[in-house]
Scaffold this active site. Structure first.
Site, PDB file in Angstrom:
ATOM      1  N   LYS A 188      -5.753  56.777   1.015  1.00 12.89           N
ATOM      2  CA  LYS A 188      -4.520  55.976   1.111  1.00 12.89           C
ATOM      3  C   LYS A 188      -4.819  54.528   0.722  1.00 12.89           C
ATOM      4  O   LYS A 188      -5.612  53.845   1.374  1.00 12.89           O
ATOM      5  CB  LYS A 188      -3.969  56.039   2.537  1.00 12.89           C
ATOM      6  CG  LYS A 188      -2.770  55.108   2.786  1.00 12.89           C
ATOM      7  CD  LYS A 188      -2.173  55.283   4.195  1.00 12.89           C
ATOM      8  CE  LYS A 188      -1.132  54.204   4.492  1.00 12.89           C
ATOM      9  NZ  LYS A 188      -0.535  54.336   5.849  1.00 12.89           N
ATOM     10  N   ASP A 241       1.119  46.941   4.384  1.00 13.30           N
ATOM     11  CA  ASP A 241       2.205  47.771   4.909  1.00 13.30           C
ATOM     12  C   ASP A 241       3.108  46.925   5.796  1.00 13.30           C
ATOM     13  O   ASP A 241       2.817  46.706   6.966  1.00 13.30           O
ATOM     14  CB  ASP A 241       1.605  48.954   5.693  1.00 13.30           C
ATOM     15  CG  ASP A 241       2.678  49.912   6.200  1.00 13.30           C
ATOM     16  OD1 ASP A 241       3.856  49.752   5.795  1.00 13.30           O
ATOM     17  OD2 ASP A 241       2.329  50.813   6.986  1.00 13.30           O
ATOM     18  N   LYS A 243       8.008  46.338  10.224  1.00 15.01           N
ATOM     19  CA  LYS A 243       7.182  46.287  11.432  1.00 15.01           C
ATOM     20  C   LYS A 243       7.397  44.955  12.127  1.00 15.01           C
ATOM     21  O   LYS A 243       7.552  43.935  11.455  1.00 15.01           O
ATOM     22  CB  LYS A 243       5.697  46.372  11.048  1.00 15.01           C
ATOM     23  CG  LYS A 243       5.193  47.717  10.629  1.00 15.01           C
ATOM     24  CD  LYS A 243       3.698  47.637  10.299  1.00 15.01           C
ATOM     25  CE  LYS A 243       3.154  48.933   9.735  1.00 15.01           C
ATOM     26  NZ  LYS A 243       3.100  50.040  10.688  1.00 15.01           N
ATOM     27  N   ASP A 247      -4.533  48.666   5.524  1.00 17.97           N
ATOM     28  CA  ASP A 247      -3.882  49.954   5.305  1.00 17.97           C
ATOM     29  C   ASP A 247      -4.352  50.635   4.016  1.00 17.97           C
ATOM     30  O   ASP A 247      -3.860  51.694   3.658  1.00 17.97           O
ATOM     31  CB  ASP A 247      -2.353  49.783   5.319  1.00 17.97           C
ATOM     32  CG  ASP A 247      -1.650  50.997   5.896  1.00 17.97           C
ATOM     33  OD1 ASP A 247      -2.300  51.783   6.594  1.00 17.97           O
ATOM     34  OD2 ASP A 247      -0.435  51.155   5.622  1.00 17.97           O
ATOM     35  N   ASP A 255       8.476  53.205   7.175  1.00 19.85           N
ATOM     36  CA  ASP A 255       7.123  52.836   7.607  1.00 19.85           C
ATOM     37  C   ASP A 255       6.183  54.045   7.588  1.00 19.85           C
ATOM     38  O   ASP A 255       4.974  53.882   7.725  1.00 19.85           O
ATOM     39  CB  ASP A 255       7.199  52.218   9.005  1.00 19.85           C
ATOM     40  CG  ASP A 255       5.945  51.435   9.350  1.00 19.85           C
ATOM     41  OD1 ASP A 255       5.097  51.244   8.447  1.00 19.85           O
ATOM     42  OD2 ASP A 255       5.819  51.005  10.516  1.00 19.85           O
ATOM     43  N   GLU A 288       5.054  55.617   5.164  1.00 14.13           N
ATOM     44  CA  GLU A 288       4.933  55.605   3.705  1.00 14.13           C
ATOM     45  C   GLU A 288       3.641  56.259   3.221  1.00 14.13           C
ATOM     46  O   GLU A 288       3.589  56.773   2.103  1.00 14.13           O
ATOM     47  CB  GLU A 288       4.998  54.156   3.196  1.00 14.13           C
ATOM     48  CG  GLU A 288       3.677  53.353   3.230  1.00 14.13           C
ATOM     49  CD  GLU A 288       3.098  53.153   4.626  1.00 14.13           C
ATOM     50  OE1 GLU A 288       3.882  53.225   5.603  1.00 14.13           O
ATOM     51  OE2 GLU A 288       1.881  52.937   4.755  1.00 14.13           O
ATOM     52  N   ARG A 342       2.059  58.983   4.062  1.00 13.83           N
ATOM     53  CA  ARG A 342       2.126  60.427   3.779  1.00 13.83           C
ATOM     54  C   ARG A 342       2.882  60.709   2.479  1.00 13.83           C
ATOM     55  O   ARG A 342       2.663  61.720   1.839  1.00 13.83           O
ATOM     56  CB  ARG A 342       2.743  61.156   4.985  1.00 13.83           C
ATOM     57  CG  ARG A 342       4.174  60.825   5.262  1.00 13.83           C
ATOM     58  CD  ARG A 342       4.601  61.235   6.678  1.00 13.83           C
ATOM     59  NE  ARG A 342       4.065  60.335   7.702  1.00 13.83           N
ATOM     60  CZ  ARG A 342       4.183  60.537   9.013  1.00 13.83           C
ATOM     61  NH1 ARG A 342       4.809  61.611   9.466  1.00 13.83           N
ATOM     62  NH2 ARG A 342       3.677  59.664   9.867  1.00 13.83           N
TER      63      ARG A 342
HETATM   64  N1  BES Z   1      -0.219  52.236   8.388  1.00  9.71           N
HETATM   65  C1  BES Z   1       0.556  52.767   9.442  1.00  9.71           C
HETATM   66  C2  BES Z   1      -0.286  53.460  10.497  1.00  9.71           C
HETATM   67  C3  BES Z   1      -1.146  52.623  11.366  1.00  9.71           C
HETATM   68  C4  BES Z   1      -0.606  51.752  12.298  1.00  9.71           C
HETATM   69  C5  BES Z   1      -2.500  52.784  11.311  1.00  9.71           C
HETATM   70  C6  BES Z   1      -1.425  51.045  13.117  1.00  9.71           C
HETATM   71  C7  BES Z   1      -3.319  52.086  12.137  1.00  9.71           C
HETATM   72  C8  BES Z   1      -2.780  51.189  13.038  1.00  9.71           C
HETATM   73  C9  BES Z   1       1.536  53.806   8.903  1.00  9.71           C
HETATM   74  O1  BES Z   1       2.016  53.586   7.630  1.00  9.71           O
HETATM   75  C10 BES Z   1       2.694  53.793   9.844  1.00  9.71           C
HETATM   76  O2  BES Z   1       3.338  52.787   9.917  1.00  9.71           O
HETATM   77  N2  BES Z   1       2.914  54.895  10.540  1.00  9.71           N
HETATM   78  C11 BES Z   1       3.951  54.980  11.477  1.00  9.71           C
HETATM   79  C12 BES Z   1       4.630  56.318  11.292  1.00  9.71           C
HETATM   80  C13 BES Z   1       5.893  56.494  12.070  1.00  9.71           C
HETATM   81  C14 BES Z   1       6.951  55.555  11.558  1.00  9.71           C
HETATM   82  C15 BES Z   1       6.332  57.922  11.950  1.00  9.71           C
HETATM   83  C16 BES Z   1       3.347  54.898  12.878  1.00  9.71           C
HETATM   84  O3  BES Z   1       2.287  55.469  13.101  1.00  9.71           O
HETATM   85  O4  BES Z   1       3.935  54.242  13.723  1.00  9.71           O
HETATM   86 MG    MG Z   2       3.717  52.353   7.583  1.00 14.09          MG
HETATM   87 ZN    ZN Z   3       0.769  52.525   6.369  1.00 14.07          ZN
END
Ligand code: BES
Ligand code: MG
Ligand code: ZN
Length: 461
Positions: free
Chosen positions: A228, A233, A240, A251, A310, A312, A314
């Site tokens: 990734k 992000d 966020k 990220d 958010d 994104e 996946r």
């Molecule tokens: N990059 C984030 C995941 C992340 C957050 C990794 C904090 C490490 C620390 C990812 O893109 C994300 O925002 N995921 C969301 C998914 C949700 C909206 C389904 C998450 O994990 O909150």
């Molecule tokens: Mg995200």
């Molecule tokens: Zn992310």
């Protein structure tokens, strides 16, 4: 800077590594002068402590380094690294106290402790050198340290200097070094070449999204690594909050980790055909951002309802995984800072991974222990498949309810590889939140060294 152990035979001060149980016994066997010096000191053999011992002229003659107890050693990865700052400058060799099984790990920890991120400010540090211990492969240890330094540097570089184009340059630099082939599909060409979700996630940034595709080697089993590469992000329109956005330069940690792993594979000449795919994008806010409730059609043809912009990672990984699968490799590995849920489940220290392949999991678990790179297997729990299926598209990118967020993300990714593919997915944190021996605060390699060490077994090399 060269990241290397000193050659065997280099003039060096001996180190005796002593556990808390060993100090009195060891001192009792020394000359009166040394025994008196050790007894007069506060050195008790605890981890993170060292004692320099002078010769008659007052020059350093040897060092004692604490090895703690079996229980205290379990609390961290690298014991010698913990005491390095207590040693006088110079070159050292391990004279006694560490068994053959742990010499590689401790040598690596020594090198890893010398890392600092110097791109914006020099951190001059006099770092003691270690002579290659007997039985340790100095090149292999160097390669592993270089990989980890590369990964850390990439993650530590802020998004202002590590956008999709700079991530591409880093990949090109690595490809050049190892004579690998590299092609990159950028901007609207992503639509023409059918990577719709990579384009959609990245299109709101004026730093064009791209798919980096590197390949190396012409013999042996095929392995494809997918990382990734979200260079920043913001969350997109589902922005966020500031507190959650603060660390999002990391990220692209999955991309940084697969590049580190690629370096280890190429530099050590593993006989395999390697491919590295990195969807590199910035998830930004603009009038052309993708929106909640948009429905995207992926490269594979599956439709995805966006319920949170958010989620994104996946999406961009899905198109890259579909391409990976088309190449019919023997193993696909994805690495991504994919979910906050993974961090909640296992914290920043363990690299959670998913696979249906019990053989691969066994190799990986054993290698992880040997390599001081802890991993933890998580389940592709089929009963949760229903959670990623919304009403009007094939898949939902962000299931409601907040249950099992890392598992549902992993199940989502698995939909994009073919059912018969051997697949391992890592949902890593990619960041060391506070300094530990050999692991300064900042970007972190996670799972990549365990994978590297497991490959010969996993792929019958
Ligand atoms: N990059 C984030 C995941 C992340 C957050 C990794 C904090 C490490 C620390 C990812 O893109 C994300 O925002 N995921 C969301 C998914 C949700 C909206 C389904 C998450 O994990 O909150
Ligand atoms: Mg995200
Ligand atoms: Zn992310």
């Amino acid at each position: 800077m060269t990241i290397a152990l000193a050659p065997a035979g280099t003039k060096a001060l001996p180190i005796h590594v002593l556990g808390t149980e060993d100090v009195a016994l060891w001192a009792g066997q020394q000359s009166d002068r040394i025994r008196t010096w050790v007894e007069a000191s506060t050195f008790k053999g605890n981890i993170g402590t060292a004692l320099m011992i002078p010769d008659d002229a007052g020059h350093p003659a040897m060092a004692l380094v604490g090895y703690g107890t079996p229980a205290s050693r379990k609390r961290d990865r690298f014991t010698l690294a913990a005491a390095l700052s207590k040693l006088a400058p110079g070159t050292y060799r391990i004279e006694s106290g560490i068994d053959a099984d742990h010499l590689e790990q401790e040598s690596l920890g020594w090198l890893l402790a010398s890392y600092s991120f110097n791109r914006y400010k020099d951190h001059p540090k006099e770092h003691p050198s270690l002579v290659t211990p007997e039985g340790v492969d100095a090149d292999r240890v160097s390669i592993m340290a270089e990989a980890e330094f590369l990964t850390r540097d990439l993650i530590n570089t802020p998004a202002s200097d590590m956008g999709p184009a700079e991530l591409e340059s880093a990949a090109r630099g690595l490809a050049d070094k190892h004579k690998a082939k590299i092609t990159v599909i950028t901007g609207d060409a992503l639509l023409k070449e059918n990577f719709p979700m990579i384009h959609t996630v990245g299109r709101a940034s004026d730093r064009a999204p791209r798919l980096i595709d590197m390949s190396w080697g012409n013999r042996g089993p095929k392995i494809t690594l997918v990382g990734k590469g979200v260079c920043f992000d913001t969350g997109g329109l589902n922005l966020k909050p500031g507190s959650s956005m603060g660390l999002m330069k990391k990220d692209m940690g999955g991309a940084a980790n697969v590049l580190g792993l690629a370096h280890m594979i190429m530099a050590s000449g593993l006989e395999m055909r390697l491919r590295v795919l990195i969807p590199a994008v910035e998830n930004s806010v603009s009038s052309n951002s993708f929106r909640p409730q948009d429905i995207l059609t992926s490269r594979k043809g599956l439709t995805v309802e966006i319920n949170n912009t958010d989620a994104e990672g996946r999406l961009v990984l899905a198109d890259a995984l579909a391409l990976a699968s088309e190449g019919e490799p023997n193993l696909i590995v994805s690495m991504a800072t994919l979910t906050g849920a993974a961090r909640v489940a296992v914290g920043p220290d363990l690299a959670p991974y998913y696979t249906d392949d019990d053989v691969a999991a066994t190799s990986l678990d054993l290698a992880a222990r040997r390599m001081a790179d802890p991993v933890w297997r998580m389940p592709f729990h089929e009963p949760y498949e229903a959670m990623i299926e919304p009403g009007i598209a094939d898949l939902d990118n962000a299931p409601k309810g907040g249950f099992a967020g890392s598992i549902t993300a992993a199940l989502f990714l698995r939909r994009f590889v073919n059912a018969q593919d051997r697949y391992i997915h890592f949902d890593i944190y990619g960041w060391q939140p506070s300094a530990a021996p050999g692991r300064p605060k900042g970007g972190a390699l996670q799972g990549a060294r365990a994978l590297f060490a497991a490959l010969p077994d996993m792929m019958d090399l």
